[in-house]
Each structure stands twice: as structure tokens, then as C-alpha cells.
Scaffold this active site. Structure first.
Site, PDB file in Angstrom:
ATOM      1  CE  LYS A  26      -6.928   0.963   4.011  1.00 47.20           C
ATOM      2  NZ  LYS A  26      -6.039   1.075   4.215  1.00 47.20           N
ATOM      3  CB  VAL A  56      -0.313  -0.383  12.306  1.00 47.62           C
ATOM      4  CG1 VAL A  56      -0.267  -0.009  10.948  1.00 47.62           C
ATOM      5  CG2 VAL A  56      -1.543  -0.490  12.739  1.00 47.62           C
ATOM      6  CG  MET A  79      -4.813  -5.895  14.628  1.00 53.05           C
ATOM      7  SD  MET A  79      -5.388  -4.648  14.367  1.00 53.05           S
ATOM      8  CE  MET A  79      -4.398  -3.057  14.186  1.00 53.05           C
ATOM      9  CD  GLU A 114      -2.274   1.149   2.567  1.00 50.74           C
ATOM     10  OE1 GLU A 114      -3.469   1.746   2.744  1.00 50.74           O
ATOM     11  OE2 GLU A 114      -2.283  -0.239   3.500  1.00 50.74           O
ATOM     12  CB  CYS A 121      -4.993  -2.023   4.636  1.00 52.83           C
ATOM     13  SG  CYS A 121      -3.839  -2.160   5.748  1.00 52.83           S
TER      14      CYS A 121
END
Length: 286
Positions: A123, A183, A185, A52, A156
Site C-alpha cells: 500500500k 470507513v 467519510m 485488506e 483502500c
């Protein structure tokens, strides 16, 4: 009576490029992506997925910064370079990019192949501060019929919504290419698969899809990224990866896209698409 043997399937080598873009360093990021694409192509990959926003970086400090780094699709510098390399090496490339269309910005992915530009995905589900910079996607979940099979794209956070993979499957997609910037969690247990990996595996299994997720690594303006790119079979089991959580890496797998269509039939009685209870779900707008 004679039985005709099923013709052999030519395997498709799909590669996910895991790289570490630097915010704002568009020229250097693009050059790195081209070098890695060339390497994957020379290693036999025919379908290559990049992360991305791979040419700009992710953590913009303002909409102005994002707008200045964005480009038009397919006429921008990055797209033209990817198109040229796809034609040179006769490969298909899916690359995450900040797209500018008039005054609007989209977190997008461009799809290009040996014959040139194929299409754009935008997206649908924006994560965090993306909502300050980008418009939500407005092209739905397109599926492109290519010579080697039917391809869809997600980006994503889209995979946190099972409707995206299901819409792709209902339109006959064989593989979903997923540029991503995962990223951490909250509550991630040590030593277990990342939630993003689990969601990719679940989406592949419950829809009979190959999923090729290319993540990034590194830390950008204080935000760490997970890496752990992977390629998942339509049975839900991992075909390649997860990649490193910190290193740039290319992972690849030789797959037969026809397996996606077979995998939707789980046994004599159960088929993932036929067993859907549309009478219960309706349009689910509750």
C-alpha cells in the site's frame, strides 16, 4: 473480400469476498477466508479478491501487535494456505495481509494463482494510524501479465489518489483488484453512494479499467466499516454490487477484460491515454 469474425471472448468471472475479520483471530479469519474462496471458486469465479488485512483484522492497538500478527510473503501460513487453494481450484487470488520483512511492516496484498505465488503489492498511501505501524509501499504500481489479462492492485486509500489507477492504466492493466477496509467519510448524505464507490467508478471510467473492490463489514474496536464491495466496468458503471453495508457476502460478475482496452477510446476523436497532455503535467512535482 471476406471479413474474419472476431473470435468469441471467454468471460472471466471475478468475485469479491466481503467478510468480517476479527482483530487478532488469525486462525479463524484464515479459515473463514478459505471457506469463502472455495465457495466462490465452486460458483465459477476465476479471479477472487479478499479485503485488506483480511487475516488479521485492521485496528491494531500497537506496532507490537501488528508485528506479531504479520507474516512473511510468500512463506507465511496464510500465504501458503491461499497458494494451496489457488492451485487446488485453478484460480487467482488477491488477498490483503500484514507483511513482515525483517524489521519492516507493510500493509500488503499477495497475488497467487494456479502456478503458485505471483507477486506482492504494498500500500502506497497509509490511512490514519496505519502510519504508526506500517512503512509506505516501496514497490510502485506493478502490473502482472497473467494468462487471462493484465492485473494491478491498489489498497483502500490508494484510490483517493488518481495517480495509482492512471499508473496502472499507462502500463496496460486491464483490471485493478482493490482489497479495502473503507470507513465512513464525513458528511455522507443518506441514501447516496458511498464516496469510496464513487471514486472506484470515477477511476474505472477515467482510465478504462475494471475495478474489483472487496471491502469488509463489522465494527472493530469502535471503528465501523462500510461494506458495499463492488465491481466496476471500464465505462465506470457498476457490474456487481454494491454489496450489503453489514453482511458478509460474495459478489461476482462475468467480464471480458478486452473491454478495458476498447473503453479507453471514447469515440472517434477521443482516447483516454492519447489525449493526455504530458506537456502540461510534467512530473507534477510542485
Amino acid at each position: 473480400m471476406t471479413t474474419r469474425a472476431r473470435p468469441p471472448q471467454s468471460p472471466l468471472r471475478v468475485a469479491c469476498i466481503q467478510m468480517a475479520p476479527e482483530i487478532g483471530q488469525k486462525k479463524a479469519n484464515l479459515e473463514k477466508s478459505l471457506s469463502l474462496i472455495e465457495r466462490a471458486a465452486k460458483e465459477g469465479a476465476s479471479l477472487i479478491v479478499l479485503p485488506e488485512l483480511c487475516n488479521t483484522g485492521y485496528v491494531f492497538d500497537s506496532r507490537t501487535e501488528a508485528f506479531e500478527l504479520a507474516e512473511a510473503i510468500p512463506d507465511g501460513e496464510s500465504c501458503q494456505a491461499w497458494i494451496g487453494l489457488a492451485q487446488q481450484f485453478r484460480v487467482t487470488i488477491v488477498a490483503g495481509i500484514a507483511e513482515r520483512e525483517g524489521p519492516s511492516l507493510y500493509n500488503a496484498a499477495v497475488l497467487t494463482g494456479p502456478e503458485g505465488y505471483i507477486g506482492t503489492y504494498r500500500k502506497n498511501h497509509l490511512w490514519g494510524e496505519e502510519k504508526l505501524f506500517f512503512e509506505p509501499g516501496n514497490v510502485g504500481v506493478p502490473v502482472w501479465s497473467l494468462p487471462f489479462g493484465r492485473v494491478a492492485v491498489a489498497i483502500c486509500y490508494d484510490q483517493w489518489f488518481p495517480e495509482i489507477y492512471r499508473l496502472a492504466a499507462l502500463q496496460g492493466a486491464d483490471i485493478v483488484c482493490t482489497p479495502t477496509n473503507w470507513v465512513p467519510m464525513p458528511g455522507q448524505p443518506e441514501g447516496q453512494l458511498a464516496m469510496a464507490n464513487i471514486l472506484a467508478m470515477a477511476g474505472a471510467h477515467s482510465n478504462g479499467l475494471f475495478i474489483a473492490a472487496a471491502d469488509r463489514v463489522g465494527t472493530e474496536r469502535g471503528q465501523p466499516f462500510l461494506g458495499q464491495s463492488l465491481i466496476v466496468n471500464p465505462t465506470g458503471w457498476i457490474a456487481a454490487g454494491p454489496a450489503s453495508d453489514s453482511e458478509e457476502q460474495i459478489i461476482s460478475a462475468d467480464i471480458d477484460l478486452a473491454d478495458a482496452r476498447r473503453a479507453r477510446s471514447l469515440n472517434t476523436f477521443n482516447d483516454l491515454m492519447r489525449d493526455r497532455r504530458g506537456d502540461l503535467y510534467g512530473d507534477m512535482r510542485l
